[in-house]
Scaffold this active site. Sequence first.
Site, PDB file in Angstrom:
ATOM      1  N   ARG A 205       0.814  -1.220   0.000  1.00 13.22           N
ATOM      2  CA  ARG A 205       0.000   0.000   0.000  1.00 13.22           C
ATOM      3  C   ARG A 205       0.844   1.265   0.000  1.00 13.22           C
ATOM      4  NH1 ARG A 205      -4.490  -1.112   4.462  1.00 13.22           N
ATOM      5  NH2 ARG A 205      -2.571  -1.411   5.603  1.00 13.22           N
TER       6      ARG A 205
ATOM      7  N   LYS B 188       5.473 -17.759   7.860  1.00 11.92           N
ATOM      8  CA  LYS B 188       5.001 -18.038   9.202  1.00 11.92           C
ATOM      9  C   LYS B 188       4.600 -16.727   9.870  1.00 11.92           C
ATOM     10  CE  LYS B 188       7.694 -18.508  12.841  1.00 11.92           C
ATOM     11  NZ  LYS B 188       8.131 -17.293  13.547  1.00 11.92           N
TER      12      LYS B 188
ATOM     13  N   HIS C 188      10.084 -23.942  14.302  1.00  8.88           N
ATOM     14  CA  HIS C 188      11.512 -24.246  14.178  1.00  8.88           C
ATOM     15  C   HIS C 188      11.964 -25.438  15.038  1.00  8.88           C
ATOM     16  CE1 HIS C 188      11.206 -20.525  12.167  1.00  8.88           C
ATOM     17  NE2 HIS C 188      11.442 -19.724  13.170  1.00  8.88           N
TER      18      HIS C 188
ATOM     19  N   LYS D 278      14.621 -15.677  24.405  1.00 10.41           N
ATOM     20  CA  LYS D 278      15.208 -14.404  23.964  1.00 10.41           C
ATOM     21  C   LYS D 278      16.016 -13.826  25.119  1.00 10.41           C
ATOM     22  CE  LYS D 278      12.270 -13.332  20.182  1.00 10.41           C
ATOM     23  NZ  LYS D 278      13.027 -13.701  19.002  1.00 10.41           N
TER      24      LYS D 278
HETATM   25  C1  BG6 Z   1      11.668 -16.131  13.596  1.00 10.56           C
HETATM   26  C2  BG6 Z   1      11.067 -15.666  14.891  1.00 10.56           C
HETATM   27  O1  BG6 Z   1      10.847 -17.093  12.993  1.00 10.56           O
HETATM   28  O2  BG6 Z   1      12.941 -16.709  13.847  1.00 10.56           O
HETATM   29  C3  BG6 Z   1      11.972 -14.663  15.575  1.00 10.56           C
HETATM   30  O3  BG6 Z   1       9.812 -15.060  14.632  1.00 10.56           O
HETATM   31  C4  BG6 Z   1      13.368 -15.243  15.736  1.00 10.56           C
HETATM   32  O4  BG6 Z   1      11.468 -14.283  16.836  1.00 10.56           O
HETATM   33  C5  BG6 Z   1      13.874 -15.801  14.410  1.00 10.56           C
HETATM   34  O5  BG6 Z   1      14.225 -14.212  16.196  1.00 10.56           O
HETATM   35  C6  BG6 Z   1      15.184 -16.540  14.610  1.00 10.56           C
HETATM   36  O6  BG6 Z   1      15.712 -16.874  13.360  1.00 10.56           O
HETATM   37  P1  BG6 Z   1      17.272 -17.101  13.178  1.00 10.56           P
HETATM   38  O7  BG6 Z   1      17.404 -17.551  11.769  1.00 10.56           O
HETATM   39  O8  BG6 Z   1      17.931 -15.802  13.491  1.00 10.56           O
HETATM   40  O9  BG6 Z   1      17.658 -18.145  14.182  1.00 10.56           O
END
Ligand code: BG6
Length: 488
Positions: A45, A151, A243, A333
């Site tokens: 947009r 996702k 994941h 985190k």
């Molecule tokens: C994402 C999550 O799918 O994966 C994030 O929404 C996360 O919160 C991220 O930080 C981590 O990905 P990577 O590749 O940095 O391990």
Amino acid sequence: MNPPTTIVIFGASGDLTERKLIPALFSLYTKDRLPTPFHVVGMARSDSSDERFRQDMREALETFGNGEIDTAGWQSFSQSLDYVQGDFKEEESIKELRARLAAIEADADGKGNRLYYLATPPFVYEPALLQLGDNGMVSTENGWRRVVIEKPFGHDLASAERLNEVAHQVLEEDQIYRIDHYLGKETVQNVLVFRFANSIFEPIWNRNYIDHIQVTVAESVGVGHRASFYDGVGVLRDMFQNHLMQLLSLVAMEPPASFDANDIRNERVKVLSSMRPLGRQEVLDGSVLAQYEGYQSEQGVEPKSRTPTYAALRMFIDNWRWKDVAFYMRSGKSLTTKSTEIRIQFKSVPHMMFPGASLQAIRPNALDLCIQPDEGIHLRFEVKVPDETSRMRSVDMEFHYADAFGPGAIPEAYERLLLDAINGDPSLFTRADTIELSWQWIDSVIEAWESDDAPELASYVPGSWGPVEADQMLASEGAVWAMGCVHE
Ligand code: BG6
């Protein structure tokens, strides 16, 4: 002339396009891996134009790309970037998009292949899919049509089922590419190669030799600018449902008969369908949910938020290979460091024959699959300390990708995934059944923790390894969390 291949990115003004999609597409372009002719049409947009979009993407590449930009390469690549400003819910915008695509495909008599990429906020997935269907934009008469769905795929089992239903109203399953970018990581793909292209590991990859398995996805970053999104989601939905479950399924699956997408996906889904269903109390006994101190004062977070930013879960896979082997999974985190790793913890030797040494004094063998950021594999074993009769010490045999293949040899996950979607290989994408099984399990954990008598969330200091409760959970079962890929 070859029919053109076009990737249409919905939500093109968002983070994902500039951070991941354009850098990955440009890298593929410079490696000469994209079909020709190739076009990108960004739609969003925000007020922009072809020229501005190209300029913005060039700047994004400087910030998020993987090094120096090949100027001539960019010059020609950028000519294939188009921008359509509009809201796909409006007739006018769809008309404009269709006109753009028709112009691109005109030289090939209206033939052309299209990959639609939903890089929009998740609430837009359903209307976008329906709009594509209603406007005949996914009909395969003039070329293949595929849709990549980012996702999060749903918020729980019910919403994931509903989204699958809508997607299936409009598309065949083999046109749907549900992304989990962890599957695009080299080291994640290597789990299969390591297990099934070597003959020495598979015979011991089972409950007879393995004491337990740990999967850790630790992040040093907090919730940052995604706080308001994250606060409605939390670590179980954000990291575990996708994941961590994917990592689990690759480590635990049976050898597929072939490298064919269906064979691999069938084995992945078998793992998830063998996960032991847990009652509410079992969930609470075998999990720790926590929030880092200071989370509630992050901008965008509800002041009394109960959203977990850390979770540690114990799960079991009820089949011949894994019966009663614990899988300890954790992610959080604001932890000490970023590291994703899988620990295969072998059993202790059955009998100690060395005089003066006790069984407890020697550490059982361990294998660490280091997924990121220091990609590699470490194997720990005991050696004799020189010039001593029977004293021993653990040493690590380490393989690092950077040593073997040179720095920068590992491409971004999105490169592999985009290329596979363009080539029609769905192996690294998630099928409807896998997503639903994974939600079903995660929902049971969420429900237990949302019940009235669930304990308070634990808390942890940012920059630590998480809450002590998670250490205690493992200690009570005679285990400790491993960080075999991080050398402090
Ligand atoms: C994402 C999550 O799918 O994966 C994030 O929404 C996360 O919160 C991220 O930080 C981590 O990905 P990577 O590749 O940095 O391990």
